[in-house]
Enzyme design. Structure first.
Site, PDB file in Angstrom:
ATOM      1  N   CYS A 169       0.986  -1.094  -0.107  1.00 26.11           N
ATOM      2  CA  CYS A 169       0.010   0.003  -0.020  1.00 26.11           C
ATOM      3  C   CYS A 169       0.911   1.253   0.013  1.00 26.11           C
ATOM      4  O   CYS A 169       0.285   2.405  -0.136  1.00 26.11           O
ATOM      5  CB  CYS A 169      -0.887  -0.130   1.021  1.00 26.11           C
ATOM      6  SG  CYS A 169      -2.202  -1.445   0.987  1.00 26.11           S
ATOM      7  N   HIS A 309      -2.699   8.261   5.900  1.00 24.40           N
ATOM      8  CA  HIS A 309      -3.045   7.223   5.400  1.00 24.40           C
ATOM      9  C   HIS A 309      -4.308   6.708   5.904  1.00 24.40           C
ATOM     10  O   HIS A 309      -5.175   6.284   4.759  1.00 24.40           O
ATOM     11  CB  HIS A 309      -2.010   5.715   6.150  1.00 24.40           C
ATOM     12  CG  HIS A 309      -2.200   4.750   5.157  1.00 24.40           C
ATOM     13  ND1 HIS A 309      -1.974   4.469   4.011  1.00 24.40           N
ATOM     14  CD2 HIS A 309      -2.789   3.515   5.771  1.00 24.40           C
ATOM     15  CE1 HIS A 309      -2.455   3.209   3.487  1.00 24.40           C
ATOM     16  NE2 HIS A 309      -2.843   2.624   4.782  1.00 24.40           N
ATOM     17  N   GLU A 320      -1.057   5.845  13.395  1.00 31.48           N
ATOM     18  CA  GLU A 320      -0.834   7.147  12.644  1.00 31.48           C
ATOM     19  C   GLU A 320      -0.957   8.307  13.617  1.00 31.48           C
ATOM     20  O   GLU A 320       0.017   9.241  13.757  1.00 31.48           O
ATOM     21  CB  GLU A 320      -1.540   7.515  11.764  1.00 31.48           C
ATOM     22  CG  GLU A 320      -1.205   6.567  10.138  1.00 31.48           C
ATOM     23  CD  GLU A 320      -1.930   7.237   9.211  1.00 31.48           C
ATOM     24  OE1 GLU A 320      -1.432   8.246   8.446  1.00 31.48           O
ATOM     25  OE2 GLU A 320      -3.093   6.915   8.928  1.00 31.48           O
ATOM     26  N   LYS A 341      -9.100   8.651   1.807  1.00 36.10           N
ATOM     27  CA  LYS A 341      -9.716   7.523   1.743  1.00 36.10           C
ATOM     28  C   LYS A 341     -11.519   7.100   2.020  1.00 36.10           C
ATOM     29  O   LYS A 341     -12.009   6.436   1.792  1.00 36.10           O
ATOM     30  CB  LYS A 341      -8.956   6.383   2.603  1.00 36.10           C
ATOM     31  CG  LYS A 341      -7.709   6.066   1.893  1.00 36.10           C
ATOM     32  CD  LYS A 341      -6.988   4.824   2.892  1.00 36.10           C
ATOM     33  CE  LYS A 341      -5.477   4.722   2.083  1.00 36.10           C
ATOM     34  NZ  LYS A 341      -4.615   5.875   2.552  1.00 36.10           N
ATOM     35  N   HIS A 346      -9.704   2.960  -0.614  1.00 32.91           N
ATOM     36  CA  HIS A 346      -8.287   2.303  -0.454  1.00 32.91           C
ATOM     37  C   HIS A 346      -7.978   1.565  -1.640  1.00 32.91           C
ATOM     38  O   HIS A 346      -8.231   0.268  -1.707  1.00 32.91           O
ATOM     39  CB  HIS A 346      -8.022   1.585   0.752  1.00 32.91           C
ATOM     40  CG  HIS A 346      -6.708   1.471   0.894  1.00 32.91           C
ATOM     41  ND1 HIS A 346      -5.530   1.755   0.375  1.00 32.91           N
ATOM     42  CD2 HIS A 346      -5.836   0.867   2.197  1.00 32.91           C
ATOM     43  CE1 HIS A 346      -4.501   1.250   0.829  1.00 32.91           C
ATOM     44  NE2 HIS A 346      -4.629   0.924   1.867  1.00 32.91           N
ATOM     45  N   PHE A 405       1.148  -3.412   4.334  1.00 31.19           N
ATOM     46  CA  PHE A 405       1.359  -4.781   4.909  1.00 31.19           C
ATOM     47  C   PHE A 405       2.783  -4.975   4.706  1.00 31.19           C
ATOM     48  O   PHE A 405       3.361  -4.779   3.415  1.00 31.19           O
ATOM     49  CB  PHE A 405       0.411  -5.603   4.154  1.00 31.19           C
ATOM     50  CG  PHE A 405      -1.151  -5.522   4.763  1.00 31.19           C
ATOM     51  CD1 PHE A 405      -1.594  -4.834   5.498  1.00 31.19           C
ATOM     52  CD2 PHE A 405      -1.936  -6.526   4.160  1.00 31.19           C
ATOM     53  CE1 PHE A 405      -2.947  -4.919   6.194  1.00 31.19           C
ATOM     54  CE2 PHE A 405      -3.371  -6.564   4.530  1.00 31.19           C
ATOM     55  CZ  PHE A 405      -3.891  -5.673   5.763  1.00 31.19           C
TER      56      PHE A 405
END
Length: 420
Positions: A169, A309, A320, A341, A346, A405
């Protein structure tokens, strides 16, 4: 690295709006583009929502041959590349092709075509003995992710460095960061950089169902993606692409190009910890932000906006929040933070580039995009997340971050050219 790198062209294929103007209009309106999946029957899945792109390849200039040859992700990459080239006003035919490169990010590459062709080959999984005559002659292009870079390079006639970056990502951030570094070190003068992903397919949806990473708010898909909200329950999968023309700043100025902003700092880290888990303290993301700011020669207090993110999973949003406090100190409580997002979902490897486009346009138009669907504050997420409505602001220094990930944490600092 002593060469400044400018964004002079932007192209976007995103849910809710194709083209940079439609994309920006969606963001500042606070509208969401998440809905029940229509690309296939999602009835058997745990999460049945996505942010899909209403995309007609012929309408956007692709020929029937290109449509047959190109995976959906490659189609998005080519269309957004053509838009950013046109936006830049740069005559690529007049450039030394060996000084023009390509860097494209993608997490899952040609997954859409691979799955479709497997279903044809196996008669939807009913046959073990298969006949290769049923396969598309272009299947190999979907199998090798390098085809994404090749297609974009052919679009521009670029014969310099050509790379595909796949770091989950954070791919879209890292691909642009790699392109920036090539220009800064003198290996190229112009780069086409960005990312594309089209993971709305049964196999990808099943993968995220298995780890329970996606939202199950299937009865209300328009409000399912709710980063930093107390009621968040996972992300909403999406598709999309964004591509940029990047130039060495003096190269851009010499031709009188419009400069959206400078890519002034970039860093990436890995937590070497867990495939899907995150450490609570946010140290690796904070370190990426610190390093990117140091490279940009910006103090934490100079940051005017943080593009988070903001995936909408419980652990990511907490992680975050801690990272921003570590990296920015007390200024973290004063700087606006938001997640797009919440509106466009996403799109895995593509989202980092789509978010860079949002940051560049935010500086261009003087507005901070909101975090949609944020109605109930989570006490553990206690920063200013710009709930539901865009906010006017002059933005000289913007930070965009990504988390992927595998433990990847990346940060990009954008600055206004006239504030450099």
């Amino acid at each position: 690295m002593n060469r400044s790198v400018a964004i002079t062209g932007i192209g976007v294929v995103a849910p809710g709006g194709i083209g940079r103007k439609a994309f920006w209009d969606l963001l500042v309106s606070g509208r969401t583009a998440t809905r029940t999946i229509s690309l296939f029957d999602p009835g058997r899945f745990r999460s049945r929502m996505a942010a899909e792109v209403d995309f007609d390849p012929a309408l956007h200039g692709l020929t029937p041959r290109e449509v047959r040859r190109l995976d959906r992700a490659a189609q998005f990459a080519v269309v957004s590349a053509r838009e950013c080239i046109a936006d830049s006003g740069l005559e690529f035919a007049a450039l030394d092709p060996h000084r023009v490169g390509v860097s494209v990010g993608s997490a899952v590459g040609g997954t859409t075509t691979l799955e479709q062709e497997y279903l044809v080959l196996s008669d939807s999984g009913r046959k073990w003995e298969v006949d290769g005559a049923y396969l598309s002659p272009h299947l190999y292009d979907a199998f090798v992710p390098s085809s994404l870079a090749a297609e974009v390079a052919w679009t521009a006639g670029a014969e310099g460095p050509a790379t595909v970056v796949s770091t989950g990502c954070t791919s879209g951030l890292d691909a642009v960061g790699h392109a920036r570094d090539l220009i800064a070190e003198g290996s190229a003068d112009v780069m086409l950089a960005g990312a594309a992903d089209t993971p709305i397919s049964p196999i990808a949806v099943a993968c995220f169902d298995a780890v329970r990473a996606t939202s199950v708010r299937n009865d209300d898909p328009a409000h399912a993606s709710r980063p930093f909200d107390r009621g968040r329950d996972g992300f909403v999968i999406a598709e999309g692409a964004a591509m940029f023309v990047l130039e060495e700043l003096e190269h851009a100025r010499a031709r009188g190009a419009h400069v959206y902003g400078l890519l002034s700092g970039y860093a990436t880290r890995c937590n070497a910890y867990h495939m899907t888990g995150l450490k609570k303290d946010g140290r690796e993301m904070a370190e990426a932000v610190r390093f990117a700011l140091a490279e940009a020669r910006r103090a934490p207090e100079a940051v005017d906006y943080v593009n988070a993110h903001g995936s909408g999973t419980k652990q990511n949003d907490r992680h975050e929040t801690m990272a921003f406090k570590l990296a920015l100190g007390d200024h973290a409580y004063r700087v606006p933070v938001s997640s797009i997002k919440s509106m466009v979902g996403h799109s895995l490897g593509a989202i980092g580039s789509i978010e860079i486009a949002a940051c560049a346009l935010a500086m261009e138009y003087g507005a901070v995009p909101p975090t949609a669907n944020l109605h109930e504050r989570d006490p553990e997420c206690d920063l200013d997340y710009v709930p539901n409505e865009a906010r006017e602001a002059r933005l000289d220094t913007v930070v965009s971050v990504g988390s992927g990930f595998g433990g990847f944490q990346s940060a990009m600092v954008l600055t206004r050219a006239d504030a450099a």
